[in-house]
Design a protein around this motif. Structure first.
Motif, PDB file in Angstrom:
ATOM      1  N   LYS A   1       0.840  -1.185   0.000  1.00  0.00           N
ATOM      2  CA  LYS A   1       0.000   0.000   0.000  1.00  0.00           C
ATOM      3  C   LYS A   1       0.874   1.233   0.000  1.00  0.00           C
ATOM      4  CE  LYS A   1      -1.112   1.182   4.763  1.00  0.00           C
ATOM      5  NZ  LYS A   1      -1.000   2.605   4.638  1.00  0.00           N
TER       6      LYS A   1
ATOM      7  N   VAL B   1       4.345  -5.675  -7.599  1.00  0.00           N
ATOM      8  CA  VAL B   1       3.181  -6.458  -8.021  1.00  0.00           C
ATOM      9  C   VAL B   1       3.523  -7.243  -9.280  1.00  0.00           C
ATOM     10  CG1 VAL B   1       0.815  -6.317  -8.905  1.00  0.00           C
ATOM     11  CG2 VAL B   1       1.492  -4.944  -6.913  1.00  0.00           C
ATOM     12  N   GLU B   2       4.185  -6.611 -10.235  1.00  0.00           N
ATOM     13  CA  GLU B   2       4.580  -7.294 -11.478  1.00  0.00           C
ATOM     14  C   GLU B   2       5.473  -8.499 -11.204  1.00  0.00           C
ATOM     15  OE1 GLU B   2       4.723  -4.040 -15.040  1.00  0.00           O
ATOM     16  OE2 GLU B   2       6.366  -3.967 -13.602  1.00  0.00           O
TER      17      GLU B   2
ATOM     18  N   GLY C   1       5.271 -10.473  -8.671  1.00  0.00           N
ATOM     19  CA  GLY C   1       4.580 -11.479  -7.881  1.00  0.00           C
ATOM     20  C   GLY C   1       4.704 -11.333  -6.381  1.00  0.00           C
TER      21      GLY C   1
ATOM     22  N   GLY D   1       2.804  -9.540  -4.458  1.00  0.00           N
ATOM     23  CA  GLY D   1       1.540  -9.238  -3.814  1.00  0.00           C
ATOM     24  C   GLY D   1       0.605  -8.487  -4.731  1.00  0.00           C
ATOM     25  N   ILE D   2      -0.401  -7.870  -4.112  1.00  0.00           N
ATOM     26  CA  ILE D   2      -1.372  -7.065  -4.838  1.00  0.00           C
ATOM     27  C   ILE D   2      -1.401  -5.679  -4.225  1.00  0.00           C
ATOM     28  CG2 ILE D   2      -2.766  -9.086  -5.419  1.00  0.00           C
ATOM     29  CD1 ILE D   2      -4.799  -8.008  -3.306  1.00  0.00           C
ATOM     30  N   SER D   3      -2.036  -4.755  -4.908  1.00  0.00           N
ATOM     31  CA  SER D   3      -2.157  -3.401  -4.378  1.00  0.00           C
ATOM     32  C   SER D   3      -3.442  -2.772  -4.883  1.00  0.00           C
ATOM     33  CB  SER D   3      -0.966  -2.551  -4.818  1.00  0.00           C
ATOM     34  OG  SER D   3      -1.015  -1.283  -4.207  1.00  0.00           O
ATOM     35  N   ILE D   4      -3.917  -1.799  -4.142  1.00  0.00           N
ATOM     36  CA  ILE D   4      -5.062  -0.997  -4.553  1.00  0.00           C
ATOM     37  C   ILE D   4      -4.545   0.420  -4.728  1.00  0.00           C
ATOM     38  CG2 ILE D   4      -7.323  -0.118  -3.915  1.00  0.00           C
ATOM     39  CD1 ILE D   4      -7.644  -2.646  -2.158  1.00  0.00           C
TER      40      ILE D   4
ATOM     41  N   PHE E   1      -2.829  -3.032 -17.049  1.00  0.00           N
ATOM     42  CA  PHE E   1      -3.042  -3.730 -15.796  1.00  0.00           C
ATOM     43  C   PHE E   1      -4.516  -4.024 -15.651  1.00  0.00           C
ATOM     44  CE2 PHE E   1       0.900  -1.562 -14.997  1.00  0.00           C
ATOM     45  CZ  PHE E   1       1.615  -2.500 -14.294  1.00  0.00           C
TER      46      PHE E   1
ATOM     47  N   TYR F   1      -7.672  -3.616 -13.608  1.00  0.00           N
ATOM     48  CA  TYR F   1      -8.207  -2.802 -12.517  1.00  0.00           C
ATOM     49  C   TYR F   1      -9.716  -2.752 -12.615  1.00  0.00           C
ATOM     50  CZ  TYR F   1      -8.261   1.044 -15.925  1.00  0.00           C
ATOM     51  OH  TYR F   1      -8.461   1.820 -17.030  1.00  0.00           O
TER      52      TYR F   1
END
Length: 62
Positions: free
Chosen positions: A2, A38-39, A41, A43-46, A59, A61
């Motif tokens: 984040k 994220v690219e 691997g 994790g993920i993000s908002i 991406f 979204y």
């Protein structure tokens, strides 16, 4: 992942309202660093949609 504290007030508010506690491993201030992680691997993000419009890559979204 984040964004650093202070730049994510809306996200934190929505997560609290919905009683969601994310498992945050990294906090970064640079959007490009978040995207790179994220690219790769990690994790993920908002992130805000505006971030994706300025980087010139595709991406997923919502």
């Amino acid at each position: 992942m984040k964004s650093k504290k202070g730049s994510d007030n809306d996200l934190i508010r929505v997560l609290k309202e919905t009683h969601i506690t994310p498992n945050i491993k990294f906090e970064l201030s640079d959007d490009q660093a978040i995207i790179s992680m994220v690219e790769n691997g990690m994790g993920i993000s908002i992130l805000p949609e505006m971030v994706f419009l300025t980087i010139g890559r595709r991406f997923f979204y919502i």
